[in-house]
Scaffold this motif. Structure first.
Motif, mmCIF file in Angstrom:
data_model
loop_
_atom_site.group_PDB
_atom_site.id
_atom_site.type_symbol
_atom_site.label_atom_id
_atom_site.label_comp_id
_atom_site.label_asym_id
_atom_site.label_seq_id
_atom_site.Cartn_x
_atom_site.Cartn_y
_atom_site.Cartn_z
ATOM 1 N N THR A 13 0.835 -1.219 0.000
ATOM 2 C CA THR A 13 0.000 0.000 0.000
ATOM 3 C C THR A 13 0.859 1.254 0.000
ATOM 4 O O THR A 13 0.605 2.215 -0.747
ATOM 5 C CB THR A 13 -0.930 -0.008 1.219
ATOM 6 O OG1 THR A 13 -1.709 -1.210 1.209
ATOM 7 C CG2 THR A 13 -1.833 1.200 1.212
ATOM 8 N N ILE A 14 1.900 1.269 0.856
ATOM 9 C CA ILE A 14 2.791 2.437 0.898
ATOM 10 C C ILE A 14 3.522 2.595 -0.427
ATOM 11 O O ILE A 14 3.677 3.704 -0.957
ATOM 12 C CB ILE A 14 3.781 2.295 2.066
ATOM 13 C CG1 ILE A 14 3.017 2.260 3.406
ATOM 14 C CG2 ILE A 14 4.783 3.433 2.059
ATOM 15 C CD1 ILE A 14 3.903 2.012 4.605
ATOM 16 N N THR A 20 8.206 9.615 3.428
ATOM 17 C CA THR A 20 8.318 10.227 2.098
ATOM 18 C C THR A 20 6.935 10.552 1.532
ATOM 19 O O THR A 20 6.714 11.623 0.947
ATOM 20 C CB THR A 20 9.074 9.286 1.160
ATOM 21 O OG1 THR A 20 10.348 8.965 1.728
ATOM 22 C CG2 THR A 20 9.272 9.939 -0.199
ATOM 23 N N VAL A 21 5.992 9.630 1.727
ATOM 24 C CA VAL A 21 4.623 9.880 1.266
ATOM 25 C C VAL A 21 4.038 11.113 1.956
ATOM 26 O O VAL A 21 3.433 11.995 1.331
ATOM 27 C CB VAL A 21 3.751 8.635 1.515
ATOM 28 C CG1 VAL A 21 2.273 8.953 1.245
ATOM 29 C CG2 VAL A 21 4.204 7.485 0.648
ATOM 30 N N CYS A 22 4.222 11.195 3.255
ATOM 31 C CA CYS A 22 3.675 12.334 4.012
ATOM 32 C C CYS A 22 4.317 13.643 3.566
ATOM 33 O O CYS A 22 3.627 14.669 3.423
ATOM 34 C CB CYS A 22 3.891 12.110 5.513
ATOM 35 S SG CYS A 22 2.936 10.731 6.185
ATOM 36 N N THR A 26 -2.802 17.695 7.863
ATOM 37 C CA THR A 26 -2.573 17.685 9.312
ATOM 38 C C THR A 26 -2.082 16.314 9.790
ATOM 39 O O THR A 26 -1.178 16.221 10.624
ATOM 40 C CB THR A 26 -3.872 18.069 10.037
ATOM 41 O OG1 THR A 26 -4.325 19.321 9.547
ATOM 42 C CG2 THR A 26 -3.638 18.167 11.530
ATOM 43 N N ILE A 27 -2.673 15.244 9.264
ATOM 44 C CA ILE A 27 -2.229 13.885 9.644
ATOM 45 C C ILE A 27 -0.782 13.666 9.226
ATOM 46 O O ILE A 27 0.029 13.135 9.997
ATOM 47 C CB ILE A 27 -3.160 12.845 8.997
ATOM 48 C CG1 ILE A 27 -4.583 12.981 9.570
ATOM 49 C CG2 ILE A 27 -2.627 11.442 9.199
ATOM 50 C CD1 ILE A 27 -5.598 12.114 8.860
ATOM 51 N N CYS A 28 -0.451 14.096 8.019
ATOM 52 C CA CYS A 28 0.927 13.916 7.537
ATOM 53 C C CYS A 28 1.906 14.731 8.355
ATOM 54 O O CYS A 28 3.015 14.284 8.678
ATOM 55 C CB CYS A 28 1.005 14.293 6.060
ATOM 56 S SG CYS A 28 0.018 13.226 4.976
ATOM 57 N N GLN A 29 1.526 15.956 8.702
ATOM 58 C CA GLN A 29 2.410 16.799 9.515
ATOM 59 C C GLN A 29 2.617 16.202 10.900
ATOM 60 O O GLN A 29 3.723 16.250 11.458
ATOM 61 C CB GLN A 29 1.828 18.216 9.613
ATOM 62 C CG GLN A 29 1.879 18.997 8.311
ATOM 63 C CD GLN A 29 1.200 20.344 8.434
ATOM 64 O OE1 GLN A 29 0.411 20.575 9.363
ATOM 65 N NE2 GLN A 29 1.470 21.230 7.487
#
Length: 1349
Positions: A1178-1179, A1228-1230, A1246-1249
């Protein structure tokens, strides 16, 4: 010579002789010498002595008289001589003379010719004695001296000799003195006797002619003429006709030479102030001012200045009543501005030599203030004393205020430029002079000298004189006086004067009913004002070397400047107001306080709740830093003077100074300033002025900054204060008040509380009237509609519902009191198009509703928007039509839940669903017809969003991919009974005969997700088109999808059988889990689908032959059903994850929720396993999709479906710990999502941060641990090992992960030697003291797949 002798000596006899002989002689002489340019002197001598001067001799006599240079006076000025005029009803008695002189004389007739020159023959008058002026002047003076000599001659003799020439009838006399008045010496000698002659009735007639000739010939302005004017001023005449003639002669005197006015005025004023005062002085002054008002006022000012420079102070007391008397006699028709300008003329040399210079300046200021009071006429008093609300003519009052403003401008300029050079340095009365000319002194200062103005009118006149607007130059000069060291006026006084002037001008604005009274445009005025507030260091004190003192201002002056600027900004919003709003936070705060009428810090419009607490905390911090700086500065000053230690208790400057930082953060105003602002806002209406500004629009900016969800209690007060004058406020403010107060809180069903107060109904009536009868206020009409359209696209549902309900109330027609019982959304579909000038609003309404379609969540309202757009936008030109169709296509493609609830998905849907579908089909068909034309305006664009489509007929068009996808999606819905539009669109894209259209760039026209949507439809033509040219892998994926109808599933299975017959190897390779696929085929057969037997035959369902890749399965009960079953996927291979994720964000909302649940279950189930193949896949899939073509398309899909994206990212960040090997790829995705997402950040960002911060925090913790470990000594490390042995005998127990890393992790070459040496000891302890369970668990970790951790 004989003719000359006859003209001079011939006498009349009673019985014989003829008087016409002299006429004959004179005319003969003229005829002989007419062509001569230089005549004989004897002609002048004879004329002076006794020559005939009648009208019959005029040609000859006029040429002789040119020798005297006398200007001919107008005879119209003389009074008619009734006693000497011949009466036609009383003829003269017969006699020799009369009979001889009669016009009808027989002798003349008998001669056959006339001895008088005919006028038709013409005669020339020209200077004949230009070379003999001196001799002739001497000749005339000798004759005049002979007649008016030093010897005492009887008056009758003198008068007879100088005035009358004997031997001529009265109508033929030409007075000698009148003829020679061109000679200055003659004028000087004659004027001394003229007053007596005028008083004598016998000689009044020739004396009047002499007076006229005398005044007409005062053209040289020599000393002789000055003496003549001086004596004329002293004439005391009694008879009214002669007085009138005297005044007319004064007018001729003024016109004779420009310098005569100054001389006449000066001698008249001096005569008026003398003991022998002439009663005609005021009449003479009136004549002078009638001749030239402005010039007379200026000359009068010069005369007054000469009197002020007299050492005797007598004139100081006399000038005030004299000036009042002059104004009264002139009926106040005086140019006071010109008079005061004359008082300010440059007389530095004369004043410098004057002993009493300060008295001179004070007297000039007193005259200026007196002139301002004298300029108040009866009309000005009437206008100023009228009550508020009364109809009055303010023209006189406005003209007076303008005049006084100009006078004060010149006065301040004079005080600034000329007075310092006249007076001594440090003159204490300078400030009082400024106060006096600006009418800021106490009232008794203006009437203490002569008790004028009178007491009944005193208060009114002083009030009128003081309430005048200030000009920009006046204000600037006052401030410069305060800044200059050459002017003995403190800065505090100058600032006080400036504040009073500004307040006066603001008050005049209210009294003048909105006239501009405070117009300023020089922005440097702000710097000058703040320079007046600077705290000046005492000159005798020195600061330590290297110490830089802070920029400090005197607190009282500092806040006074802010108040001044606030008033200026309210009256000059376009320049000062805009600058303050953008660059001065403190001034912006004060402006918002006045607008909202909320005088507390911070105002609710700038900060509320937690932000207000932050603002107060920030102010306390700034005040603390400021206090320390002031104490330090004062300590240095004290050290240089008294040496005293300065603390907060004994500090003198701490409470008086403030940091001078106008452009810095807003400061908290003192309580006294806030109270003052409250009063000023009420009296000067500052808030109302700021609200009426449109360029810039401060109130609208506040409303936009507040947002629709924030409470605005100040808005109610603002509207209430302007009740009955709603046009003062911007229409956006009125609409906002209507939504927040009248409409109230909208309930879930869309209903709203009706207005409960009369003002709400009044406001609603005003807005309805504005919509139905826009009249001249077209701008407000357009802004009102645009406001509601903008609010319909708000992100908050509550705001959208309020806007819709408010718009409905405003659009209700007059005959409709409620929307109940009407068709749904009639306000939009029927009432809005019916408003006046809808054609001007149509394009804006279409654009606003296009945006609202992407935010509205109520399906019915979205359907109404679509119907409006189609009804009024389908006939637009192609560019505008393209924008509308693309927006509708985006709605259809991306908002599947709304569209599914809006359009008919099965037979028997509501009529509104079919209406909306037909509207969409109509506009799409219209667009496709236009865009398909060869000469269409829209051409091919090299863009990823455009595709070049060609039909079998050869027609080519560049179409947005969203339009293609939306067209196909619309065909998947039930067409209903009226399917003509449906057939037209499906024939366009999926023709019955012939190949379908294709993309010219070899890219597939229909993506996999769109083909799946076509497979799920009930239209056979769509299903057949979707199944055409499908690969085996695609068929295998489609069969695993949910929501496929049984007929479509039958076609899918048949297609799989055909693929097995063609290429069984490819079909077998596409199946990852044959056991699952066999179960799936069995389920589809149970649903009633046919076919798929060949496909099932190649599936190896032996349990021993498992898939090479592990698959996670969840038991799911299967229930046969004749309809489509929606069920999440229970098993997912890693190789299918990429396609699965891609489809997850391409499908409709209902489908991607099912797929999301399946993916979440797979990831959650393997969370505790070692491989995590699905998580890793998935990633990797997210990374690949974000890197394809820049990742913009996939990132847009993530933000379009934030629910699915947030759920997936939240799950991944939860199961992938920062220490996991998958954390690097997930990080890296975030980072890619955060860096490429547009502002403002959404929940996905916000979730990625958050995950990125956790990762960085772990790295920082590891670095700190390493640094801490590196700082330990060998002894300290050993001590820690001993403590660990005591606390954890098994070494690996409570914190297994950390303890495993401590024992087995490789940390590179930077590890301390002490740790390496103790690791062996710890391993020995582990093997000897740990239990078997601990040892087995440790070995499993070390030998597992995650051992690289």
């Amino acid at each position: 010579m004989f003719s000359i002798h006859v003209w001079a000596k011939y006498k009349l006899f009673k019985s014989k002789g003829n008087p016409q002989v002299q006429v004959l002689a004179a005319n003969l002489l003229y005829s002989v010498f007419r062509d001569e340019t230089h005549w004989k002197e004897i002609f002048v001598r004879v004329r002076v002595c006794r020559g005939r001067t009648g009208e019959e001799c005029r040609p000859f006599v006029d040429n002789v008289v040119t020798a005297f240079g006398t200007r001919v006076s107008p005879k119209s000025m003389l009074q008619p001589d009734i006693t000497l005029s011949a009466r036609p009803d009383c003829p003269s008695p017969p006699g020799a003379s009369s009979s001889s002189s009669a016009p009808g004389n027989d002798d003349d007739d008998s001669m056959g010719f006339s001895i008088v020159l005919d006028e038709k023959s013409g005669h020339t008058v020209m200077p004949r004695y230009e070379t003999q002026q001196e001799r002739i002047r001497a000749l005339v003076l000798d004759a005049v001296k002979e007649y008016i000599g030093p010897r005492k001659q009887p008056i009758e003799t003198v008068t007879r000799n100088i005035l009358r020439e004997r031997g001529l009838p009265p109508h033929g006399r030409r007075w000698l003195a009148s003829a020679v008045c061109g000679i200055p010496e003659v004028r000087q000698r004659v004027v001394s006797r003229l007053e007596v002659w005028l008083q004598n009735p016998k000689w009044s007639r020739p004396a009047q002619e002499l007076l006229v000739s005398l005044c007409t010939n005062l053209t040289s302005h020599t000393q002789f003429d000055t003496d003549v004017i001086s004596q004329l001023v002293r004439f005391r005449l009694k008879a009214k006709p002669i007085i009138n003639l005297y005044l007319n002669c004064m007018r001729e005197l003024l016109a004779a030479h420009p310098e005569n006015m100054a001389t006449l005025l000066k001698h008249t004023i001096y005569n008026e102030l003398s003991q022998a005062r002439n009663p005609h002085n005021m009449a003479v002054l009136g004549t002078v001012f009638q001749h030239s008002t402005q010039q007379a006022a200026g000359i009068l000012a010069e005369v007054f200045l000469e009197l002020l420079l007299n050492k005797d102070d007598y004139y100081l007391r006399a000038l005030r009543p004299l000036w009042r008397e002059i104004c009264r006699s002139l009926r106040y028709e005086v140019d006071f501005f010109k008079f005061c300008s004359g008082l300010f003329q440059d007389r530095k040399e004369a004043v410098r030599e004057f002993e009493f210079r300060e008295r001179y300046v004070t007297s000039v200021c007193d005259l200026v203030s007196l002139s301002i009071l004298l300029a108040i006429t009866a009309a000005v008093k009437e206008a100023a004393s009228s009550r508020p609300g009364e109809k009055r003519d303010t023209a006189a009052l406005t003209a007076y205020q303008t005049q006084v403003s100009l006078i004060q401008q010149d006065a301040v300029q004079w005080l600034y430029g000329a007075v310092p050079e006249m007076t001594a340095k440090g003159w204490t009365d300078f400030t009082h002079c400024v106060y006096k000319v600006l009418f800021m002194e106490p009232a008794e200062t203006y009437h203490k000298h002569d008790n004028w103005p009178p007491e009944p009118e005193r208060a009114l006149m002083i009030r009128v004189a003081s309430e005048v607007p200030v000009l920009q130059d006046t204000l600037l000069r006052v401030l410069l006086i305060g800044l200059s060291k050459a002017h003995p006026m403190p800065a505090a006084n100058a600032l006080e004067v400036a504040e009073n002037l500004v307040r006066r001008s603001a008050q005049c604005h209210l009294q003048s009913e909105g006239a501009a009274t405070l117009q300023l445009d020089k922005l440097e005025l702000v710097d000058v004002l703040f320079n007046l507030t600077v705290y000046q260091q005492p000159e005798h004190m020195s600061l330590p070397e290297g110490y830089v003192p802070p920029q400090l201002a005197i607190q009282e002056r500092y806040w006074r400047v802010w108040v001044i600027l606030l008033i200026i900004c309210a009256h000059n919003p376009t320049n000062f107001g805009k600058m303050a709003w953008e660059h001065y936070d403190t001034l912006k705060m004060l402006m918002e306080m006045c607008i909202t009428n909320s005088f507390r810090f911070p105002p609710p419009t700038m900060a509320a709740g937690d932000r207000a607490d932050e603002a107060r905390t920030k102010e306390l911090q700034i005040a603390a830093i400021e206090g320390r700086q002031i104490l330090e500065y004062e300590s240095h000053l004290a050290a240089a003077s008294t040496g005293q230690t300065i603390t907060e208790a004994n500090s003198l400057l701490l409470t008086q100074l403030i940091s001078l930082d106008p452009g810095g953060p807003c400061r908290r105003p003192p309580a006294a300033v806030l109270e003052q602002l409250t009063q000023l806002n009420g009296t000067l209406r500052l808030g109302q002025l700021l609200c009426t500004s449109r360029e810039p629009d401060f109130l609208l900016d506040i409303l936009h900054r507040q947002g629709p969800n924030q409470s605005m209690p100040w808005l109610s007060d603002l509207v209430e204060n302007n009740e009955g004058a709603f046009s003062v406020l911007p229409v956006q403010c009125l609409c906002e008040f209507l939504l927040t107060q009248s409409v109230g809180t909208v309930e879930e069903g869309g209903a709203a509380r009706p207005p409960t107060q009369a003002k709400h109904q009044q406001l609603l009536s005003h807005l309805q009237r504005l919509v139905r009868h826009p009249g001249h206020d077209q701008r407000a009409y357009v802004e009102l509609v645009e406001y509601f359209l903008r609010r319909l696209s708000s992100q908050q549902r509550q705001a959208r519902l309020q806007a819709a309900k408010g718009f409905e109330l405003v659009l209700l027609p007059p005959d409709v009191t409620s929307s109940e019982g009407q068709e749904p959304y009639a306000w939009l579909l029927r009432h809005l198009p019916a408003v006046p000038n809808f054609s001007h609003l149509r394009q804006g309404a279409i654009q606003g509703l296009r945006i609202a379609c992407h935010y509205e969540t109520e399906p019915g309202l979205v359907g109404a928007y679509i119907q409006f757009l189609v009804a009024h936008g389908a006939a637009d030109p192609l560019p505008e039509l393209t924008e509308t169709v693309v927006d509708l296509a985006q709605l259809v493609v991306e908002r599947s839940n709304i569209v599914n609830a809006l359009l008919p998905t099965e037979p028997g849907a509501l009529p509104a669903a079919y209406i909306t579908l037909r509207a969409l089909l109509h506009i799409f068909n219209t667009y496709m017809q236009q865009v398909g034309e060869p000469d269409g305006a829209v051409g091919w664009a090299e863009s990823a969003e455009m595709v070049l489509v060609r039909w079998s007929s050869g027609r080519t068009a560049a179409i947005n991919t969203l339009v293609v996808q939306a067209s196909v999606i619309l065909l998947t819905y039930h067409p209903g009974p009226e399917h003509a539009l449906f057939d037209q669109l499906i024939d366009l894209w999926f023709p019955v005969s012939g190949p379908p259209p294709r993309a010219l760039d070899a890219t597939p026209l229909y993506q996999d997700w769109l083909k799946l949507r076509m497979v799920r439809s009930t239209t056979a033509r769509l299903v057949d088109a979707a199944l055409a040219d499908l690969e085996p892998a695609q068929l295998v994926l489609f069969i695993q999808s949910f929501g496929v109808p049984v007929p479509s599933m039958t076609k899918l299975l048949c297609a799989l059988d055909a693929a097995v017959s063609t290429d069984p190897v490819a079909v077998a390779a596409a199946v990852m889990n044959k056991e699952y696929m066999a179960q799936l085929v069995e389920v589809q057969h149970q649903r009633g689908a046919q076919g798929g037997h060949q496909f099932a035959a190649i599936l190896d369902t032996d349990a021993e032959k498992k898939s090479p890749e592990p698959v996670l399965e969840l038991p799911s009960p299967v229930r046969p059903s004749p309809v489509a079953v929606t069920r999440p996927v229970t098993a997912l291979a890693p190789s299918q994850v990429l396609w699965f994720v891609r489809e997850l964000f391409d499908q409709s909302e209902t489908t991607h929720q099912d797929q999301l649940r399946s993916l979440q279950r797979c990831i959650s189930m393997e969370a505790r396993e070692t491989g995590r193949l699905v998580t890793k896949a998935t990633i990797a899939a997210l990374l690949q999709l974000l890197r394809e073509d820049g990742g913009a398309a996939f990132l847009r899909q993530l933000h379009t479906r934030p629910t699915a994206a947030c759920c997936l990212l939240r799950l991944l960040t939860a199961v992938v710990r920062p220490e996991s090997p998958l954390s690097a790829d997930l990080l890296t995705v975030c980072e890619m999502i955060v860096s490429r997402s547009p502002a403002p950040p959404g929940p996905l960002v916000t979730i990625c941060q958050t995950y990125r911060r956790q990762q960085r925090r772990m790295e920082v913790d590891e670095e700190e641990e390493e640094e801490a470990a590196a700082s330990l000594t060998q002894g300290q490390v050993g001590l820690l090992v001993d403590w660990l042995e005591l606390l954890e005998p098994e070494i690996i127990s409570s914190c297994a992960d950390i303890q495993l890393q401590m024992l087995f992790a490789s940390r590179g070459g930077g590890e301390q030697r002490g740790l390496l040496s103790n690791r062996a000891y710890l391993l020995a302890l582990l093997t000897h003291q740990a239990s078997w369970a601990t040892l087995h668990a440790t070995i499993d970790v070390l030998l597992g797949t995650d051992c690289h951790r």
